[in-house]
Design an enzyme around this catalytic site. Structure first.
Site, PDB file in Angstrom:
ATOM      1  N   GLU A   1       0.876  -1.178   0.000  1.00  0.00           N
ATOM      2  CA  GLU A   1       0.000   0.000   0.000  1.00  0.00           C
ATOM      3  C   GLU A   1       0.908   1.220   0.000  1.00  0.00           C
ATOM      4  O   GLU A   1       1.538   1.528   1.013  1.00  0.00           O
ATOM      5  CB  GLU A   1      -0.884  -0.034   1.228  1.00  0.00           C
ATOM      6  CG  GLU A   1      -1.681  -1.320   1.261  1.00  0.00           C
ATOM      7  CD  GLU A   1      -2.694  -1.358   2.352  1.00  0.00           C
ATOM      8  OE1 GLU A   1      -2.463  -0.770   3.421  1.00  0.00           O
ATOM      9  OE2 GLU A   1      -3.735  -1.980   2.136  1.00  0.00           O
TER      10      GLU A   1
ATOM     11  N   CYS B   1      -2.152   9.708   2.353  1.00  0.00           N
ATOM     12  CA  CYS B   1      -1.856   9.144   1.036  1.00  0.00           C
ATOM     13  C   CYS B   1      -3.006   9.336   0.054  1.00  0.00           C
ATOM     14  O   CYS B   1      -2.790   9.356  -1.153  1.00  0.00           O
ATOM     15  CB  CYS B   1      -1.533   7.668   1.172  1.00  0.00           C
ATOM     16  SG  CYS B   1      -2.810   6.752   2.045  1.00  0.00           S
TER      17      CYS B   1
HETATM   18  P1  NAD Z   1       8.643   4.968   4.277  1.00  0.00           P
HETATM   19  O1  NAD Z   1       8.473   4.198   3.023  1.00  0.00           O
HETATM   20  O2  NAD Z   1       9.818   5.851   4.411  1.00  0.00           O
HETATM   21  O3  NAD Z   1       8.707   3.964   5.539  1.00  0.00           O
HETATM   22  C1  NAD Z   1       7.685   3.035   5.802  1.00  0.00           C
HETATM   23  C2  NAD Z   1       8.217   1.908   6.667  1.00  0.00           C
HETATM   24  O4  NAD Z   1       9.205   1.160   5.940  1.00  0.00           O
HETATM   25  C3  NAD Z   1       8.900   2.351   7.954  1.00  0.00           C
HETATM   26  O5  NAD Z   1       8.495   1.486   8.993  1.00  0.00           O
HETATM   27  C4  NAD Z   1      10.375   2.184   7.637  1.00  0.00           C
HETATM   28  O6  NAD Z   1      11.174   1.968   8.777  1.00  0.00           O
HETATM   29  C5  NAD Z   1      10.342   0.938   6.773  1.00  0.00           C
HETATM   30  N1  NAD Z   1      11.494   0.734   5.881  1.00  0.00           N
HETATM   31  C6  NAD Z   1      12.285   1.674   5.325  1.00  0.00           C
HETATM   32  N2  NAD Z   1      13.218   1.080   4.537  1.00  0.00           N
HETATM   33  C7  NAD Z   1      12.997  -0.259   4.587  1.00  0.00           C
HETATM   34  C8  NAD Z   1      13.605  -1.392   3.968  1.00  0.00           C
HETATM   35  N3  NAD Z   1      14.628  -1.263   3.131  1.00  0.00           N
HETATM   36  N4  NAD Z   1      13.099  -2.620   4.241  1.00  0.00           N
HETATM   37  C9  NAD Z   1      12.050  -2.761   5.068  1.00  0.00           C
HETATM   38  N5  NAD Z   1      11.431  -1.732   5.703  1.00  0.00           N
HETATM   39  C10 NAD Z   1      11.898  -0.487   5.440  1.00  0.00           C
HETATM   40  O7  NAD Z   1       7.270   5.775   4.474  1.00  0.00           O
HETATM   41  P2  NAD Z   1       6.928   6.921   5.538  1.00  0.00           P
HETATM   42  O8  NAD Z   1       7.732   8.126   5.232  1.00  0.00           O
HETATM   43  O9  NAD Z   1       6.940   6.347   6.911  1.00  0.00           O
HETATM   44  O10 NAD Z   1       5.378   7.174   5.181  1.00  0.00           O
HETATM   45  C11 NAD Z   1       4.948   8.012   4.153  1.00  0.00           C
HETATM   46  C12 NAD Z   1       4.587   7.220   2.927  1.00  0.00           C
HETATM   47  O11 NAD Z   1       3.600   6.233   3.241  1.00  0.00           O
HETATM   48  C13 NAD Z   1       3.943   8.094   1.850  1.00  0.00           C
HETATM   49  O12 NAD Z   1       4.477   7.743   0.607  1.00  0.00           O
HETATM   50  C14 NAD Z   1       2.467   7.727   1.924  1.00  0.00           C
HETATM   51  O13 NAD Z   1       1.749   7.931   0.734  1.00  0.00           O
HETATM   52  C15 NAD Z   1       2.541   6.293   2.292  1.00  0.00           C
HETATM   53  N6  NAD Z   1       1.278   5.830   2.880  1.00  0.00           N
HETATM   54  C16 NAD Z   1       0.478   5.012   2.134  1.00  0.00           C
HETATM   55  C17 NAD Z   1      -0.734   4.581   2.637  1.00  0.00           C
HETATM   56  C18 NAD Z   1      -1.638   3.650   1.840  1.00  0.00           C
HETATM   57  O14 NAD Z   1      -2.535   3.070   2.427  1.00  0.00           O
HETATM   58  N7  NAD Z   1      -1.441   3.484   0.535  1.00  0.00           N
HETATM   59  C19 NAD Z   1      -1.128   4.969   3.932  1.00  0.00           C
HETATM   60  C20 NAD Z   1      -0.289   5.800   4.676  1.00  0.00           C
HETATM   61  C21 NAD Z   1       0.927   6.213   4.134  1.00  0.00           C
END
Ligand code: NAD
Length: 486
Positions: free
Chosen positions: A260, A294
């Site tokens: 997502e 998002c």
């Molecule tokens: P992010 O992608 O930076 O991080 C998300 C998670 O991934 C964190 O827990 C982080 O520690 C982990 N992570 C980072 N690198 C990783 C790796 N290499 N392997 C495994 N895990 C890893 O996102 P963010 O900045 O926390 O959140 C914002 C983003 O989330 C925006 O792009 C937003 O659109 C999206 N979002 C999407 C939805 C949806 O339902 N589609 C809902 C909320 C937020």
């Protein structure tokens, strides 16, 4: 009040045990920049131990009937409901949410509802109609019948973003547990504290190892779960960039994936739409949780005939979007999550200006402590601009004119994202005809409101798979077909 959490003993949860870590890192209130807690810093070894614990707990958990598992989930909902009101100030402090958002949308509402919804069993299996099978070298002539079963995917690592920490986690683990999986929760590093509390409540309800919680400031711990052979599925919510890395890394162990990801929601306005209704819809999401949503309609695609009046109406409504201390009842726009994210969003606005966009509203950094960004409206935008193409995850709206429905659809689909789009038109039939041509997992017509149990997910770079409702259970399952001669 916030400083209370600094002295709390925050631990991770592995196999039913609360585990202390050697290292900790600071959690900062984006509203005040104060340190409000010291989160446990899990290591790769902790992540692997959590995966092993979830694997050990799997066989007895999946052996329960769905009715029995749903009974646990119902008890979890009761336990959470009786305790979570006390978490509001914590969630507010770690996310920077305004009082209204924290009380009604972060801690209650969707958060507890997700557990309630999945506390009722679903019939997941499907009989196959008898099929005539002629005699062959393999078997004599017969009628073959069968059953299509939904089996749990196994151990699921739930990796979540900041913004709505409890809701993001609940939306994953409630259906995953109901379906018979065991889980490892890996919340975002920025706001993990309420999730730790959630894990502790769930640990009182579920057998040891069914729910595990790992917290760490570095991507390493999440990446270790993606690499682990003990983990069968990654349920990820976060940016498309990290999602792509996880898909690549997960391929080595053939992980099941629910992704997502990011969005850049288009909102189309036809010349006969109700401009005030559309502007009201945009305004209600523009500054909501400081644009860290998002599904927000951040690309307004407006018929040229109503382009200027729409800009005027958006400018007028922006004056009511009170920015300020997130703890004031009157505040509608609080801070964004971190200093580095504020810098990123500011650079994003600057890129729009450099590319020729006109700042109609906002654009400046508010003069106050905390990581604030004024709601910003950029007009005169063109499709190729970075600010039009990329997700800002801040309170920024861009507006572009269109010359008719086909042009509007082309502009809306001219994006790598496809999560949630909106159509405002003079009647539902016209809105529907536009909506079904959009490359977007979800579309709302003449409204901003989502259907909470419609399948949710994205086209293109916005994700793979769907959750919510029955689709949420299917997402956390493997399909198994069993057949026999009747
Ligand atoms: P992010 O992608 O930076 O991080 C998300 C998670 O991934 C964190 O827990 C982080 O520690 C982990 N992570 C980072 N690198 C990783 C790796 N290499 N392997 C495994 N895990 C890893 O996102 P963010 O900045 O926390 O959140 C914002 C983003 O989330 C925006 O792009 C937003 O659109 C999206 N979002 C999407 C939805 C949806 O339902 N589609 C809902 C909320 C937020």
């Amino acid at each position: 009040m916030n400083k209370v959490h600094v002295d709390e003993d925050w631990r991770i949860l592995i196999g039913g045990e609360r585990i202390s870590t050697t290292d900790h890192y600071d959690i900062v209130d984006p509203n005040t920049t104060e340190i409000i807690g010291r989160a446990p810093e899990a290591t790769v070894e902790h992540a692997l131990a959590a995966a092993a614990a979830a694997k050990e707990a799997l066989s007895s958990w999946r052996a329960l009937s769905m009715d029995q598992r749903c009974d646990y989930i119902g008890r979890a909902a009761d336990a959470i409901e009786s305790q979570c009101e006390g978490w509001v100030d914590l969630v507010q402090a770690e996310t920077g949410a305004t009082i209204k958002v924290a009380r009604t949308m972060q801690v209650a509402g969707a958060f507890v509802d997700r557990f309630r919804y999945y506390s009722k069993p679903f019939e997941m299996n499907q009989p196959l109609p008898p099929l005539y099978s002629a005699a062959s070298a393999l078997a004599p002539e017969s009628l073959i019948t069968g059953n299509v079963l939904r089996q749990p995917a196994g151990v699921v690592a739930c990796i979540t973003p900041y913004n709505f920490p409890l809701v993001n986690v609940a939306g994953k683990i409630a259906p995953a547990l109901a379906m018979g999986n065991t889980v490892i929760i890996k919340p975002a590093p920025q706001d993990p504290l309420a999730v730790i509390k959630l894990g502790e409540v769930l640990n009182e309800v579920f057998p040891p190892g069914v729910v595990n919680v790992i917290v760490g400031s570095s991507p390493e711990v999440g990446a270790a779960l993606v690499d682990s052979k003990d983990v069968n599925m990654i349920s990820f919510t976060g940016s498309s960039q990290v999602g792509a890395k996880i898909m690549e890394a997960g391929g080595k162990t053939m992980k099941r994936l629910l992704m997502e990801l990011g969005g850049k929601g288009a909102l189309i306005m036809t010349e006969d739409c109700d401009v005030q209704a559309a502007v009201g819809g945009i305004a209600s999401v523009w500054g909501f949780h400081s644009g860290q949503i998002c599904t927000a309609p951040t690309r307004v695609i407006c018929h040229r005939e109503i382009y200027e009046p729409t800009i005027e109406a958006l400018s007028a409504v922006s004056e009511f979007m009170t920015l300020g201390d997130a703890r004031e009842e009157s505040t509608l726009v609080g801070p964004v999550i971190t200093e580095s994210h504020r810098d990123r969003v500011e650079a994003f606005i600057q890129s729009g200006i450099d590319d020729g966009a006109e700042v109609v509203v906002g654009g400046d950094r508010p003069e106050r402590d905390g990581f604030f960004i004024a709601p910003t409206l950029l007009a005169g935008c063109t499709p190729e601009m970075h600010v039009v193409q990329e997700e800002a995850f801040g309170p920024i709206v861009v507006i572009m004119p269109h010359d008719g429905d086909d042009h509007a659809i082309e502009l809306a689909n001219g994006s790598d994202y496809g999560l949630f789009s909106y159509v405002y038109a003079g009647n539902t039939t016209r809105a529907y005809e536009i909506g079904e041509q959009l490359e977007s997992g979800n579309v709302a017509l003449n409204s901003i409101a989502p259907h909470m149990y419609a399948p949710f997910g994205g086209f293109k770079m916005s994700g793979v798979g769907r959750d919510r409702g029955r689709w949420g259970l299917e997402a956390y399952s493997e399909i198994q077909a069993i057949n026999w001669p009747s």
